[in-house]
Motif scaffolding. Structure first.
Motif, mmCIF file in Angstrom:
data_model
loop_
_atom_site.group_PDB
_atom_site.id
_atom_site.type_symbol
_atom_site.label_atom_id
_atom_site.label_comp_id
_atom_site.label_asym_id
_atom_site.label_seq_id
_atom_site.Cartn_x
_atom_site.Cartn_y
_atom_site.Cartn_z
ATOM 1 N N VAL A 74 0.833 -1.145 0.088
ATOM 2 C CA VAL A 74 0.134 0.051 0.087
ATOM 3 C C VAL A 74 0.916 1.208 0.298
ATOM 4 C CG1 VAL A 74 -1.673 1.436 1.120
ATOM 5 C CG2 VAL A 74 -1.605 -1.172 1.465
ATOM 6 N N SER A 78 -1.933 8.018 -3.295
ATOM 7 C CA SER A 78 -2.320 7.433 -4.666
ATOM 8 C C SER A 78 -2.372 8.401 -5.598
ATOM 9 C CB SER A 78 -3.891 6.908 -4.342
ATOM 10 O OG SER A 78 -3.789 5.689 -3.443
ATOM 11 N N ASP A 105 -7.579 -3.327 -1.336
ATOM 12 C CA ASP A 105 -6.958 -3.039 -0.489
ATOM 13 C C ASP A 105 -5.647 -2.763 -0.646
ATOM 14 O OD1 ASP A 105 -9.361 -3.270 1.074
ATOM 15 O OD2 ASP A 105 -9.009 -5.263 1.777
ATOM 16 N N PHE A 106 -4.957 -3.308 -1.606
ATOM 17 C CA PHE A 106 -3.430 -3.146 -1.918
ATOM 18 C C PHE A 106 -3.384 -2.393 -2.956
ATOM 19 C CE2 PHE A 106 -3.652 -7.020 0.877
ATOM 20 C CZ PHE A 106 -2.921 -6.539 1.631
ATOM 21 N N ASP A 107 -2.310 -1.338 -3.234
ATOM 22 C CA ASP A 107 -2.081 -0.935 -4.618
ATOM 23 C C ASP A 107 -1.256 -1.961 -5.564
ATOM 24 O OD1 ASP A 107 -3.125 1.424 -4.061
ATOM 25 O OD2 ASP A 107 -1.513 1.908 -2.693
ATOM 26 N N ARG A 135 3.859 2.215 2.608
ATOM 27 C CA ARG A 135 3.094 2.498 3.759
ATOM 28 C C ARG A 135 3.476 1.432 4.661
ATOM 29 N NH1 ARG A 135 -2.882 3.309 4.603
ATOM 30 N NH2 ARG A 135 -2.837 4.230 2.621
#
Length: 135
Positions: A74, A78, A105-107, A135
């Protein structure tokens, strides 16, 4: 573009995908064309980008990388810039096999091979958390 492929082209692609080391003569025999025709067709498939490369599949145990770890990442922001910075660093990181941008939930999901979990934990503490924007 795929509509330009006939059944012979598709069979060549399937065979190369399962065994990229097939000789041209073996490939030609399996698709029922002459070796010259097969070579021309195969070269065209490479030239047009249908085949992006041929590579070896390495046994991870033999090279002491038996632990496969998928890591969810994450980013703290963004933004297009934060994604671009992260991806630029990831391209140069030799310990990462694959990097996938994902939704939810994750990038990103990173695919990493390590010797064992202790090796991965060291990698995590020294390199993964140091990646830009993580993060």
């Amino acid at each position: 573009m795929a509509e330009n492929l006939d059944r012979i082209d598709r069979k060549i692609l399937r065979l190369l995908q399962s065994d990229g080391r097939l000789s041209n003569a073996d490939l030609a025999a399996q698709v029922n064309v002459s070796p010259a025709t097969c070579h021309r067709r195969t070269q065209r498939l490479f030239d047009q980008g249908y085949v992006q490369g041929v590579r070896a599949q390495i046994d991870p145990v033999k090279v002491e990388r038996s632990a496969l770890v998928i890591v969810g990442v994450v980013l703290d922001r963004s933004t297009p810039q934060s994604f671009a910075e992260f991806e630029e660093v990831i391209r140069k990181a030799d310990f990462i096999l694959d990097c996938h941008l994902v939704a939810g939930d994750f990038d990103y999901f990173l695919k990493i091979r390590a010797r064992d979990m202790a090796d991965f934990n060291k990698l995590h503490g020294e390199k993964l958390i140091a990646l830009p924007g993580v993060r």
